[in-house]
Design an enzyme around this catalytic site. Structure first.
Site, PDB file in Angstrom:
ATOM      1  CG  ASP A 116      22.421  20.592 -27.579  1.00  0.00           C
ATOM      2  OD1 ASP A 116      21.725  19.571 -27.636  1.00  0.00           O
ATOM      3  OD2 ASP A 116      23.501  20.642 -26.955  1.00  0.00           O
ATOM      4  CE  LYS A 160      27.829  17.494 -29.528  1.00  0.00           C
ATOM      5  NZ  LYS A 160      27.284  16.762 -28.386  1.00  0.00           N
ATOM      6  CE1 TYR A 211      20.242  16.984 -21.382  1.00  0.00           C
ATOM      7  CE2 TYR A 211      21.135  15.377 -19.844  1.00  0.00           C
ATOM      8  CZ  TYR A 211      20.306  15.689 -20.906  1.00  0.00           C
ATOM      9  OH  TYR A 211      19.531  14.712 -21.478  1.00  0.00           O
TER      10      TYR A 211
END
Length: 518
Positions: free
Chosen positions: A298, A370, A263
Site C-alpha cells: 500500500d 490486508k 518497505y
C-alpha cells in the site's frame, strides 16, 4: 484455461509465480550467505539475555558490539559468547554482557563443541517458549471464539503512552475491532536497538518494546474474555531491528506483525542487503510463532500513481509470497497488502479499485489480504473523507478481503480521537452488516475483468525485466514506489557481514532444520 470471476488465465498466473521465484531466489541465496548484527542479537535474545544499561542501551547490543569488535561478525556471535560464558564459569548472559562492556572478557573466534551444545540448548528453550505461546493462542481462540465474519476489522491505537493505549484499545475492541494495531513511534525503525521497558513518551506512536507487548497482550486477553471473541494484537517487525522485534513478538504472543520485504529499503533508506537478510530470519520466527504478516505494498501508492503503478503492487505481492513461503510461512499467514488509493477524481475510479482488489483476491485465494483505506487523497473535508471510507469498506465487502483497516475521516488533519474512531467503526459495521456477503452476488463485467488482465500482464512483463537485471538492481533504479535505493548504500550497511566458512548460528540451524511449528 481460466478460473474465478476475473477469468484469469492459469498459465499466465503460473508464469507470474515462476518469474517471481526466479527473481527472488538470488536474494534468498544472498540472505543465506550473510548475517547482520540484528540477526545475531535476536539469537541471543532467544537464548535469554535481557535488560539495558544505565543509558538505556540493551545489554545484548553491548555484548554483540564487543564480540564484533574483538573477533568480527562473519562467524556468528553465539559460539564466541557461549565459549566465554563457559570459560567464565557462569550461566548468565546478562552478567557476561556487563563484564564485556567493562572490558573484562576476551572472546575467541569459533564455536567449540561445548559452546555449541550450551548455545543450542539456550536457544531451543526460547523457541520452546514461542511454541507454548502459539499453543496458548490456539486454546484461547477455541475458548473465546473468532470474529463471526470476515474481513476482520483492524484499528490503529497509538498515543505514545502504553498506559493510555491500553484503555483505548480495550474500548475499540468493545466497539467491534477484531485486530488492534499499536503503531510504532516515529523513527523507531531507524534505531539500531530495541528500547527496554514500558514507555510513555512516543511520537505519533508508541515504542515497540517487549514490556509494551506484554502489557497490551494481557489487557486484550481480558477484553477477549469480556467480548466473547479473541482480539488480535499487531505491531511492526521492520527497520534495523526487524529480527529482534519478531523474536520478542513471538515470546509475548502477538498475532500479526507488519513485515514487508522492501518497505524499509524504499521508505526508510535501510540497506537492501541488511533488509533481505533480516526479513528472512524474522519470517522464520513468524512462521514458528503462527504470526500473520502484513506486507506494505500500500505504501508504494502513496508515492507512485495508483493506476500507473498498479502492476508494481502485484509484482511485490508475488515476491512477498515467494519470500514468505521460502521462510516457512503458510498461505493463511500472508496478509499481503494493497490499498484504495486511486484519485477519486479519476473517471471510473471505484471500478478500477474493484479490479485491483479482486485481482489480489483471486491471485492469492487462501491469503487473508490486508486492505488499506484511502490516505493520499484525503483533503481534510471530513464529510468527503467518511464517504470515501464508505466506498473503501464497500470495495472490501464486494471483493472478499480478509483484513480491513479502518479508515479515518480525519486522516491528514489530526491524530484520531476516540469519537473519530467511533464514527469510523460505525461506517465499517454498517457496510459489513448491509453488504458483508455481497461478494457472493457480485459478477464483474468486461471493464473490471479487462483492467485486471492488463495489470497482471504488466506485472508479468515487469517480472521478466527484474529477472534479467536482478531484483537489487531493479530496486536501485526506482522500480517500486519510485524510490531509488542502491544495494551498496543505505542505513545499517555497517551491520552486515558475509558469513565465514565456519559461520554458526544455533537459531538458524534449528529453524532451517525444524521448519515452522505445526
Amino acid at each position: 484455461m481460466s478460473s474465478g470471476k476475473l477469468k484469469l488465465d492459469r498459465r499466465t498466473v503460473a508464469t507470474a509465480r515462476r518469474l517471481a521465484a526466479a527473481a527472488g531466489r538470488p536474494v534468498v541465496d544472498l540472505a543465506r550467505s550473510h548475517t547482520t548484527v540484528s540477526v545475531e542479537r535476536a539469537t541471543l535474545r532467544l537464548a535469554g539475555i535481557g535488560g539495558a544499561d544505565a543509558d538505556g542501551i540493551p545489554w545484548v547490543n553491548r555484548l554483540v558490539d564487543t564480540v564484533v569488535e574483538q573477533v568480527g561478525l562473519g562467524g556468528g556471535v553465539a559460539g564466541p559468547v557461549f565459549d566465554a560464558l563457559l570459560r567464565d564459569g557462569h550461566q548468565d548472559l546478562t552478567l557476561l554482557a556487563q563484564k564485556a562492556a567493562a572490558g573484562s572478557v576476551t572472546f575467541h573466534a569459533g564455536a567449540p563443541a561445548a559452546a555449541k551444545r550450551a548455545a543450542s540448548k539456550a536457544v531451543r528453550a526460547g523457541l520452546t517458549r514461542i511454541d507454548r505461546r502459539r499453543a496458548e493462542r490456539d486454546r484461547l481462540i477455541k475458548r473465546h471464539g473468532d470474529p463471526r465474519q470476515r474481513p476482520w476489522i483492524y484499528l490503529i491505537v497509538a498515543t505514545g503512552d502504553i498506559y493510555e493505549d491500553i484503555p483505548q484499545a480495550q474500548a475499540a475492541a468493545r466497539a467491534g475491532a477484531d485486530v488492534i494495531a499499536v503503531i510504532r513511534s516515529t523513527g523507531q525503525s531507524l534505531l539500531d536497538y530495541v528500547p527496554e521497558g514500558a514507555t510513555r513518551e512516543g511520537f505519533a506512536g508508541t515504542y515497540a518494546t517487549q514490556e509494551n507487548f506484554k502489557l497490551m497482550r494481557a489487557a486484550l486477553d481480558e477484553t477477549s474474555k469480556e467480548v466473547g471473541r479473541y482480539v488480535r494484537l499487531t505491531n511492526y517487525a521492520s527497520g534495523l531491528c526487524m529480527p529482534e522485534i519478531a523474536a520478542l513478538a513471538g515470546l509475548e504472543r502477538l498475532d500479526m506483525m507488519l513485515n514487508d520485504s522492501m518497505y524499509g529499503i524504499l521508505f526508510r533508506d535501510i540497506n537492501p542487503i541488511r533488509t533481505f537478510v533480516d526479513q528472512r530470519f524474522s519470517r522464520q520466527i513468524h512462521a514458528r510463532a503462527g504470526i500473520i504478516i502484513n506486507t506494505g505494498e500500500d505504501n508504494y501508492l502513496t508515492t507512485a500513481d495508483a493506476v500507473d503503478a498498479a502492476h508494481t503492487v502485484t509484482v511485490s505481492q508475488l515476491l512477498n509470497e515467494y519470500f514468505a513461503h521460502e521462510a516457512g510461512l503458510a498461505d493463511w499467514q500472508l496478509g499481503l497488502g494493497h490499498a484504495f488509493e486511486i484519485n477519486p477524481e479519476v473517471p471510473e475510479s471505484f471500478r478500477l479499485e474493484l479490479a485491483h482488489a479482486l485481482l489480489a483476491r483471486e491471485l492469492f485465494p487462501d491469503a487473508p489480504l490486508k486492505w488499506m483505506p484511502p490516505t493520499k487523497h484525503m483533503t481534510g473535508d471530513v464529510f468527503r473523507g467518511n464517504l470515501l471510507d464508505g466506498f473503501f469498506n464497500l470495495a472490501g465487502a464486494l471483493t472478499g478481503q480478509g483484513i480491513l483497516l479502518v479508515g479515518m475521516m480525519t486522516e491528514a488533519v489530526v491524530t484520531p480521537w476516540l469519537s473519530d474512531r467511533d464514527i469510523a467503526l460505525q461506517n465499517v459495521r454498517y457496510v459489513l452488516s448491509a453488504a458483508g456477503n455481497l461478494h457472493e452476488d457480485f459478477t464483474p463485467g468486461t471493464f473490471i475483468r479487462g483492467r485486471a488482465h492488463t495489470v497482471l500482464g504488466e506485472a508479468v512483463t515487469l517480472l521478466r525485466q527484474i529477472g534479467e537485471q536482478g531484483l537489487l538492481t531493479a530496486i536501485g533504479q526506482g522500480t517500486f514506489g519510485i524510490m531509488r535505493r542502491p544495494a551498496d548504500r543505505g542505513k545499517g550497511l555497517d551491520g552486515v557481514a558475509k558469513r565465514d566458512a565456519g559461520y554458526w548460528n544455533p537459531a538458524i540451524e534449528v529453524l532451517d532444520a525444524d521448519g515452522p511449528a505445526q
